[in-house]
Scaffold this motif. Structure first.
Motif, mmCIF file in Angstrom:
data_model
loop_
_atom_site.group_PDB
_atom_site.id
_atom_site.type_symbol
_atom_site.label_atom_id
_atom_site.label_comp_id
_atom_site.label_asym_id
_atom_site.label_seq_id
_atom_site.Cartn_x
_atom_site.Cartn_y
_atom_site.Cartn_z
ATOM 1 N N GLY A 55 0.792 -1.229 0.000
ATOM 2 C CA GLY A 55 0.000 0.000 0.000
ATOM 3 C C GLY A 55 0.815 1.265 0.000
ATOM 4 N N SER A 56 2.139 1.152 0.072
ATOM 5 C CA SER A 56 2.994 2.328 0.201
ATOM 6 C C SER A 56 3.514 2.801 -1.145
ATOM 7 C CB SER A 56 4.181 2.009 1.118
ATOM 8 O OG SER A 56 5.101 3.085 1.147
ATOM 9 N N ARG B 167 5.247 4.347 4.014
ATOM 10 C CA ARG B 167 4.259 5.408 4.252
ATOM 11 C C ARG B 167 3.131 5.225 3.244
ATOM 12 N NH1 ARG B 167 6.725 8.925 7.906
ATOM 13 N NH2 ARG B 167 9.011 8.861 7.860
ATOM 14 N N ILE B 168 1.898 5.188 3.759
ATOM 15 C CA ILE B 168 0.722 4.877 2.954
ATOM 16 C C ILE B 168 -0.112 6.148 2.787
ATOM 17 C CG2 ILE B 168 -1.356 3.461 2.799
ATOM 18 C CD1 ILE B 168 0.058 1.431 4.627
ATOM 19 N N PRO B 169 -0.266 6.664 1.562
ATOM 20 C CA PRO B 169 -0.975 7.936 1.361
ATOM 21 C C PRO B 169 -2.350 7.985 2.008
ATOM 22 C CG PRO B 169 0.093 7.241 -0.662
ATOM 23 C CD PRO B 169 0.243 6.107 0.301
ATOM 24 N N SER B 170 -3.116 6.903 1.893
ATOM 25 C CA SER B 170 -4.477 6.919 2.433
ATOM 26 C C SER B 170 -4.509 6.966 3.958
ATOM 27 C CB SER B 170 -5.238 5.675 1.953
ATOM 28 O OG SER B 170 -4.617 4.487 2.427
ATOM 29 N N GLU B 171 -3.387 6.635 4.599
ATOM 30 C CA GLU B 171 -3.318 6.639 6.058
ATOM 31 C C GLU B 171 -2.612 7.878 6.604
ATOM 32 O OE1 GLU B 171 -4.857 4.365 7.829
ATOM 33 O OE2 GLU B 171 -5.499 3.388 5.982
ATOM 34 N N GLY B 172 -2.225 8.787 5.720
ATOM 35 C CA GLY B 172 -1.510 9.995 6.130
ATOM 36 C C GLY B 172 -0.062 9.935 5.668
ATOM 37 N N ALA B 173 0.344 10.975 4.956
ATOM 38 C CA ALA B 173 1.660 10.957 4.308
ATOM 39 C C ALA B 173 2.816 10.897 5.287
ATOM 40 C CB ALA B 173 1.800 12.190 3.413
ATOM 41 N N THR B 174 2.582 11.322 6.533
ATOM 42 C CA THR B 174 3.693 11.361 7.494
ATOM 43 C C THR B 174 3.664 10.208 8.492
ATOM 44 O OG1 THR B 174 2.467 12.803 9.016
ATOM 45 C CG2 THR B 174 3.801 13.882 7.323
ATOM 46 N N THR B 175 2.700 9.314 8.388
ATOM 47 C CA THR B 175 2.599 8.207 9.338
ATOM 48 C C THR B 175 3.587 7.108 8.978
ATOM 49 O OG1 THR B 175 0.250 8.670 9.651
ATOM 50 C CG2 THR B 175 1.062 6.545 10.411
ATOM 51 N N GLY C 244 14.689 2.354 16.421
ATOM 52 C CA GLY C 244 14.130 3.351 15.524
ATOM 53 C C GLY C 244 13.458 4.466 16.291
ATOM 54 N N PHE C 245 12.173 4.697 15.994
ATOM 55 C CA PHE C 245 11.474 5.816 16.624
ATOM 56 C C PHE C 245 9.974 5.555 16.623
ATOM 57 C CE2 PHE C 245 11.555 6.688 12.120
ATOM 58 C CZ PHE C 245 10.309 7.230 11.850
ATOM 59 N N THR C 246 9.286 6.279 17.475
ATOM 60 C CA THR C 246 7.824 6.323 17.461
ATOM 61 C C THR C 246 7.381 7.766 17.313
ATOM 62 O OG1 THR C 246 7.565 6.604 19.862
ATOM 63 C CG2 THR C 246 7.705 4.337 19.019
ATOM 64 N N THR C 247 6.123 7.951 16.913
ATOM 65 C CA THR C 247 5.521 9.274 16.872
ATOM 66 C C THR C 247 4.223 9.247 17.670
ATOM 67 O OG1 THR C 247 4.315 8.800 14.826
ATOM 68 C CG2 THR C 247 6.499 9.797 14.608
ATOM 69 N N ASP C 248 3.887 10.387 18.249
ATOM 70 C CA ASP C 248 2.658 10.504 19.038
ATOM 71 C C ASP C 248 1.451 10.860 18.173
ATOM 72 O OD1 ASP C 248 4.082 9.992 21.374
ATOM 73 O OD2 ASP C 248 4.560 12.107 21.642
ATOM 74 N N GLU C 249 1.722 11.524 17.045
ATOM 75 C CA GLU C 249 0.672 11.978 16.160
ATOM 76 C C GLU C 249 1.277 12.215 14.786
ATOM 77 O OE1 GLU C 249 -0.784 15.638 17.699
ATOM 78 O OE2 GLU C 249 1.149 16.628 17.674
ATOM 79 N N ALA C 250 0.421 12.468 13.802
ATOM 80 C CA ALA C 250 0.903 12.725 12.453
ATOM 81 C C ALA C 250 1.786 13.972 12.447
ATOM 82 C CB ALA C 250 -0.268 12.908 11.495
ATOM 83 N N GLY C 251 3.019 13.821 11.959
ATOM 84 C CA GLY C 251 3.926 14.950 11.912
ATOM 85 C C GLY C 251 4.450 15.388 13.257
ATOM 86 N N GLY C 252 4.230 14.587 14.292
ATOM 87 C CA GLY C 252 4.642 14.974 15.643
ATOM 88 C C GLY C 252 6.099 14.678 15.921
ATOM 89 N N ASP D 18 5.372 -6.634 10.277
ATOM 90 C CA ASP D 18 5.148 -5.304 10.848
ATOM 91 C C ASP D 18 5.697 -5.231 12.264
ATOM 92 O OD1 ASP D 18 3.735 -4.135 8.671
ATOM 93 O OD2 ASP D 18 1.945 -5.236 9.249
ATOM 94 N N VAL D 19 6.265 -4.083 12.596
ATOM 95 C CA VAL D 19 6.753 -3.820 13.950
ATOM 96 C C VAL D 19 6.101 -2.529 14.415
ATOM 97 C CG1 VAL D 19 8.752 -3.354 15.404
ATOM 98 C CG2 VAL D 19 8.940 -4.997 13.507
ATOM 99 N N SER D 20 5.254 -2.628 15.411
ATOM 100 C CA SER D 20 4.502 -1.475 15.894
ATOM 101 C C SER D 20 4.640 -1.369 17.403
ATOM 102 C CB SER D 20 3.025 -1.613 15.512
ATOM 103 O OG SER D 20 2.275 -0.510 15.966
ATOM 104 N N PHE D 21 5.168 -0.258 17.874
ATOM 105 C CA PHE D 21 5.336 -0.024 19.305
ATOM 106 C C PHE D 21 3.950 0.117 19.943
ATOM 107 C CE2 PHE D 21 8.523 1.299 22.470
ATOM 108 C CZ PHE D 21 7.689 1.699 23.500
ATOM 109 N N PRO D 22 3.653 -0.658 20.981
ATOM 110 C CA PRO D 22 2.320 -0.618 21.582
ATOM 111 C C PRO D 22 1.918 0.788 22.014
ATOM 112 C CG PRO D 22 3.565 -2.489 22.428
ATOM 113 C CD PRO D 22 4.533 -1.659 21.631
ATOM 114 N N GLY D 23 0.760 1.226 21.545
ATOM 115 C CA GLY D 23 0.211 2.517 21.938
ATOM 116 C C GLY D 23 0.712 3.700 21.157
ATOM 117 N N ALA D 24 1.695 3.504 20.278
ATOM 118 C CA ALA D 24 2.252 4.622 19.518
ATOM 119 C C ALA D 24 1.411 4.895 18.281
ATOM 120 C CB ALA D 24 3.694 4.330 19.106
ATOM 121 N N PHE D 25 1.399 6.148 17.852
ATOM 122 C CA PHE D 25 0.680 6.517 16.637
ATOM 123 C C PHE D 25 1.356 5.891 15.422
ATOM 124 C CE2 PHE D 25 0.108 9.268 12.947
ATOM 125 C CZ PHE D 25 -1.266 9.395 12.901
ATOM 126 N N GLY D 26 2.677 5.945 15.381
ATOM 127 C CA GLY D 26 3.439 5.365 14.284
ATOM 128 C C GLY D 26 4.788 4.872 14.770
#
Length: 213
Positions: free
Chosen positions: A76-77, A96-104, A139-147, A117-125
């Motif tokens: 999807g990316s 990064r998947i356009p339909s899910e937000g360009a910065t996610t 790596g890193f996590t984000t709290d929100e889109a573009g955060g 897939d590797v997803s940190f529990p509770g993180a936005f991305g």
């Protein structure tokens, strides 16, 4: 390894054969942009390429094993990056998947055509930038889109954040077999510092006279 730009604005990948002191240029066939970021002890390497001048933001991840190039596109990316790989053939990166937000960011481990897939529990991305021979990642996590970004690691299946003292945001770039993690963080004044983290101990790394590291 890395990339360089020519006088016409095209970007090329490069490798340094250390034992010969020789620079080697590498371009993905048909691409106007090639950047190398991943290499292992077997001489396999990878990175990112762009081949659509009408949509310059679109990019593909890739690896080269025994002179065979494999394109890696996260499902999807339209913007997939391969950042690092180990000797076991595991490569980590970000989709990064356009339909899910360009910065996610969507972090993943790829091996033999299979995405995990590797997803940190509770993180936005979650984004992945490093992997060691045991398969531990960072790596890193984000709290929100573009955060803001926050450095993270997953060792033996256990997730944890890495929080440099007085940091505003941070990112973990590399992890070795001893569990040492290297990366960078920004302080409240916007200054960037390198760091080394191991077993709860942070070492800030600022080359003398540097404004950012």
């Amino acid at each position: 390894m890395g990339d360089f730009a020519d006088a016409e604005g095209n970007t090329h990948g490069w490798l340094l054969a250390a034992h010969r002191g020789e620079f080697l240029q590498f371009d993905v066939p048909g691409a106007w942009f090639t950047s190398l970021s991943a290499i292992n002890h077997r001489g396999h390497f990878g990175g990112v390429y762009r081949d659509d001048p009408d949509h310059p933001a679109r990019r593909h991840g890739f690896i080269v094993v025994e002179d065979v190039l494999t394109t890696i596109d996260y499902p999807g990316s339209t913007r997939t990056s391969i950042v690092q790989m180990n000797d076991r053939g595991q490569a980590v990166g970000i989709g990064r998947i356009p339909s899910e937000g360009a910065t996610t960011p969507y972090g993943f481990v790829w091996k033999d055509g299979v995405f995990t897939d590797v997803s940190f529990p509770g993180a936005f991305g979650t984004g992945l930038d490093g992997i060691n021979e045991q398969g531990d990642v960072c790596g890193f996590t984000t709290d929100e889109a573009g955060g803001l970004t926050h450095a993270m690691m997953r060792v033996k299946g256990v997730f944890s954040h890495i929080k440099p003292p007085a940091s505003l945001d941070s990112l973990a770039l590399s992890i070795n077999g001893r569990g040492q993690v290297a990366g960078w963080y920004n302080d409240a004044l916007g200054n960037t510092h390198g760091f080394l983290y191991h077993r709860g101990v942070f070492t800030t790394i600022d080359p003398p006279g540097s404004l950012g590291s």
